[in-house]
Design a protein around this motif. Structure first.
Motif, PDB file in Angstrom:
ATOM      1  N   ASN A 111       7.193 -80.185  96.361  1.00  0.00           N
ATOM      2  CA  ASN A 111       7.551 -80.923  95.138  1.00  0.00           C
ATOM      3  C   ASN A 111       6.078 -81.357  94.514  1.00  0.00           C
ATOM      4  OD1 ASN A 111       6.852 -83.521  96.502  1.00  0.00           O
ATOM      5  ND2 ASN A 111       8.737 -84.432  95.888  1.00  0.00           N
ATOM      6  N   ILE A 114       5.239 -81.977  90.554  1.00  0.00           N
ATOM      7  CA  ILE A 114       5.363 -83.223  89.923  1.00  0.00           C
ATOM      8  C   ILE A 114       3.856 -83.816  89.662  1.00  0.00           C
ATOM      9  CG2 ILE A 114       6.524 -85.361  89.760  1.00  0.00           C
ATOM     10  CD1 ILE A 114       8.691 -84.143  91.454  1.00  0.00           C
ATOM     11  N   GLN A 245      12.537 -79.894  81.778  1.00  0.00           N
ATOM     12  CA  GLN A 245      13.363 -80.762  82.718  1.00  0.00           C
ATOM     13  C   GLN A 245      14.540 -81.119  82.458  1.00  0.00           C
ATOM     14  OE1 GLN A 245       9.572 -83.083  83.468  1.00  0.00           O
ATOM     15  NE2 GLN A 245      10.465 -83.008  85.549  1.00  0.00           N
TER      16      GLN A 245
ATOM     17  N   SER B  48       3.699 -88.203  85.522  1.00  0.00           N
ATOM     18  CA  SER B  48       4.084 -88.709  87.023  1.00  0.00           C
ATOM     19  C   SER B  48       2.620 -88.793  87.837  1.00  0.00           C
ATOM     20  CB  SER B  48       4.721 -87.551  87.619  1.00  0.00           C
ATOM     21  OG  SER B  48       6.041 -87.519  87.073  1.00  0.00           O
ATOM     22  N   ILE B 123      11.996 -90.330  87.188  1.00  0.00           N
ATOM     23  CA  ILE B 123      11.873 -88.928  87.898  1.00  0.00           C
ATOM     24  C   ILE B 123      11.520 -89.012  89.432  1.00  0.00           C
ATOM     25  CG2 ILE B 123      10.630 -86.817  87.991  1.00  0.00           C
ATOM     26  CD1 ILE B 123      10.844 -86.502  84.977  1.00  0.00           C
ATOM     27  N   GLU B 124      10.630 -89.965  89.664  1.00  0.00           N
ATOM     28  CA  GLU B 124       9.832 -90.433  90.974  1.00  0.00           C
ATOM     29  C   GLU B 124      11.104 -90.850  91.754  1.00  0.00           C
ATOM     30  OE1 GLU B 124       7.326 -89.787  92.405  1.00  0.00           O
ATOM     31  OE2 GLU B 124       7.854 -90.837  94.370  1.00  0.00           O
ATOM     32  N   THR B 127      13.576 -88.241  92.802  1.00  0.00           N
ATOM     33  CA  THR B 127      13.068 -87.477  93.826  1.00  0.00           C
ATOM     34  C   THR B 127      13.381 -88.310  95.090  1.00  0.00           C
ATOM     35  OG1 THR B 127      10.918 -88.181  94.135  1.00  0.00           O
ATOM     36  CG2 THR B 127      11.458 -86.372  92.579  1.00  0.00           C
ATOM     37  N   HIS B 168      19.429 -85.083  92.449  1.00  0.00           N
ATOM     38  CA  HIS B 168      18.232 -84.624  91.630  1.00  0.00           C
ATOM     39  C   HIS B 168      18.564 -84.508  90.069  1.00  0.00           C
ATOM     40  CE1 HIS B 168      15.086 -82.636  94.166  1.00  0.00           C
ATOM     41  NE2 HIS B 168      15.274 -83.879  94.444  1.00  0.00           N
ATOM     42  N   PRO B 243      13.974 -83.350  88.233  1.00  0.00           N
ATOM     43  CA  PRO B 243      12.467 -83.417  88.463  1.00  0.00           C
ATOM     44  C   PRO B 243      12.087 -81.970  89.110  1.00  0.00           C
ATOM     45  CG  PRO B 243      13.876 -84.763  90.233  1.00  0.00           C
ATOM     46  CD  PRO B 243      14.713 -84.137  89.262  1.00  0.00           C
TER      47      PRO B 243
END
Lengths: 260, 260
Positions: A111, A114, A245, B48, B123-124, B127, B168, B243
Motif C-alpha cells: 500500500n 498511497i 479511486q 496522502s 483514505i488513511e 486503510t 476499504h 484506498p
C-alpha cells in the motif's frame, strides 16, 4: 510507423541529485528527447501533494547535460506532482510519449502507492493521458546498486513506448535489491499495513515529539498474486494502477445504508 | 445494541482554526467522545503526504473545548495523514467508531480526491479499518455558510456510525454552496481535468516564478451518474472511494504487452 523522436518526461521524489534518476536516464533510448524535471531535494512520501501558495521556480542544470544526448535537466522547488504539472505547462515542447519516475531509493510495493511521491508523479501524468511508469528499488541507500534493474527498466520503457497503456492505467514497477532478478511478475498490490509507526522522544525542554518509523506488514503473505509475495523471492513486480479511486460498484450499497 | 459511547476522530486540511471543522464538531452526537486532531495551519492539497524528517509535536487546545461536551482538541504540525496516524498511535483511547474530515472550505468533487488533504485523511483512516467520511462545501471562503449542510452531516455521520462501511470503502461527500440542498445523490466521481494551471510572474530580479490556478473541467458534463453533474444543480453528492489503486483486472493486458 512513427518516426518522430520520442519525448520522454522523467521525474522522481528523491530529488534531482539522487543517483536513481541518473541511472534511469542512462537506461532511456538514445533517440529520445529527454526532459528531466525533478524536485530540487528529497520529497519522499509526498503522495499527490501540490504546492498551493509558495512560488514555484524552475532551475536549469546544464552541468548535468551530457554531450551527444538530447537531455534537458531542470529542478523545481516543489513536489513530484508540481514537477509534472509545471513540465506540461511551461517546459515540454509537446505532450510526452511516456513519463517515467524514479528509480526510487526504496520500495513502493504494497500500500506504499498511497504515500509515494514517485507514484504521485506517475498518477498525475496518467490523469493527463500520458503512458506512465514508476520504478523503485528495494534499497533506501544513496549507494544502492541499480545495475541489475536497468535491463528491465530499458525493456519495460521500450514496450510501453511501443504499445502505450490503456486509459487511466499506469504501472508501478519494483525491483528486489542485491540479487540477480529471476523474472518479472505482473500482479496486484498486496493488501498491507504499517506497525509501530512513531518513535517518541523528549526534547531538552521536556516536550514530547515524534518521528515516523514502522514496518510494512503483508496482510496475506501466502497470496502469490501480489507484489509483496514475489519481491522477497527475487522477482521484479509490475502492478497496474489507476488514478480513479471512485468505486461505482458500491453505489447501490451506499444508497441503501444512507437512503439516498 | 452497543451502549458504549462512540469515539469519533475529527480532522481536516484547512487547519484547526478553520470554521469548517468547528461546524463539523457541532454537528456530532452529544453522547460521543470526540477527538479533534487537526493540522496547526492550512494543509490544502496535501493528498496522502507524510512528514518524514521533521519532528511532529502535539499541541493541546483547552481553550477550544466547550463545557458539557466530551471534546478534546489537539493540533499537529503536520499533514492530515500525520494527524490520523499520530492520533491512532499516541492520542486515542481505542480504535474510533468513525473518522470524519472537514468540513472542507472548497470542493473535493471530480478528480480532486487525488490531491485533497481532507480525503487523504479519510483514505488513511479507511486503510486502518475505520469507517470514514470526508465532508466538503463548494465555497473556499473562510466566511462560508455551512448551515445548510449540517443536517446532512449529522444524518450521514449517524448512519455510518450505525451501519459501518464495507472493507476499504470510505465516503466523499460534497455540498453545494449558498443554496437550499434539494437532496443527496450517491454517484461516481466525474472524470475531469484541470486547465490553465499556472500563472507566470517575474520577480524584481527578472526571474520567472509560477503560482497554481486553473479550472476543473467535467469531461462528461451530461453524465447524471457523477458528482459534477448534480452539485451545480443544487444536490449534495456522496461518492464511494477506495484506498486501493491497484487494478487487478488489467493484469492480463499488461502481461500481454510486457510478455511478463
Amino acid at each position: 510507423m512513427n518516426t518522430e523522436r520520442p519525448v520522454i518526461l522523467v521525474t522522481n521524489d528523491d530529488g534531482i541529485q539522487a543517483p536513481g534518476i541518473h541511472r534511469l536516464v542512462e537506461a532511456l533510448p538514445d533517440n529520445a528527447d529527454i526532459y528531466v524535471v525533478a524536485p530540487d531535494g528529497p520529497r519522499s512520501a509526498q503522495s499527490s501533494a501540490l504546492t498551493m501558495t509558495n512560488p514555484l521556480r524552475i532551475h536549469r542544470h546544464p552541468e548535468m547535460e551530457p554531450a551527444g544526448r538530447s537531455e534537458h535537466w531542470m529542478s523545481v522547488n516543489g513536489t513530484p506532482v508540481d514537477c509534472v504539472k509545471l513540465a506540461m505547462h511551461a517546459i515540454l515542447p509537446r505532450i510526452p510519449d511516456i513519463c517515467v519516475s524514479g528509480i526510487n531509493h526504496g520500495s513502493n510495493a504494497g500500500n506504499s502507492i498511497i504515500y509515494s511521491g514517485t507514484m504521485g508523479a506517475v498518477i498525475e501524468a496518467c490523469t493527463l493521458g500520458i503512458p506512465s511508469v514508476g520504478y523503485s528499488l528495494l534499497d533506501h541507500s544513496m549507494n544502492a546498486d541499480f545495475s541489475k534493474s536497468l535491463l528491465l527498466v530499458r525493456e519495460i520503457t521500450r514496450k510501453v513506448l511501443d504499445n502505450g497503456l490503456p486509459h487511466h492505467i499506469c504501472l508501478n514497477v519494483n525491483f528486489p535489491a542485491n540479487t540477480d532478478i529471476k523474472g518479472l511478475k505482473t500482479v496486484a498490490a498486496a493488501e498491507s499495513h504499517w506497525t509501530d509507526e512513531y518513535r517518541e522522544y523528549t526534547d531538552p525542554n521536556g516536550h514530547k515529539f515524534y518521528l515516523i518509523t514502522g514496518d510494512l506488514i503483508n496482510d496475506n503473505p501466502d497470496d502469490d498474486g501480489t507484489d509483496l509475495y514475489w519481491l522477497p523471492r527475487g522477482y521484479a513486480t509490475v502492478v497496474p494502477v489507476t488514478p480513479d479511486q471512485s468505486k461505482p460498484d458500491m453505489i447501490p450499497y451506499v444508497r441503501d445504508i444512507l437512503n439516498a
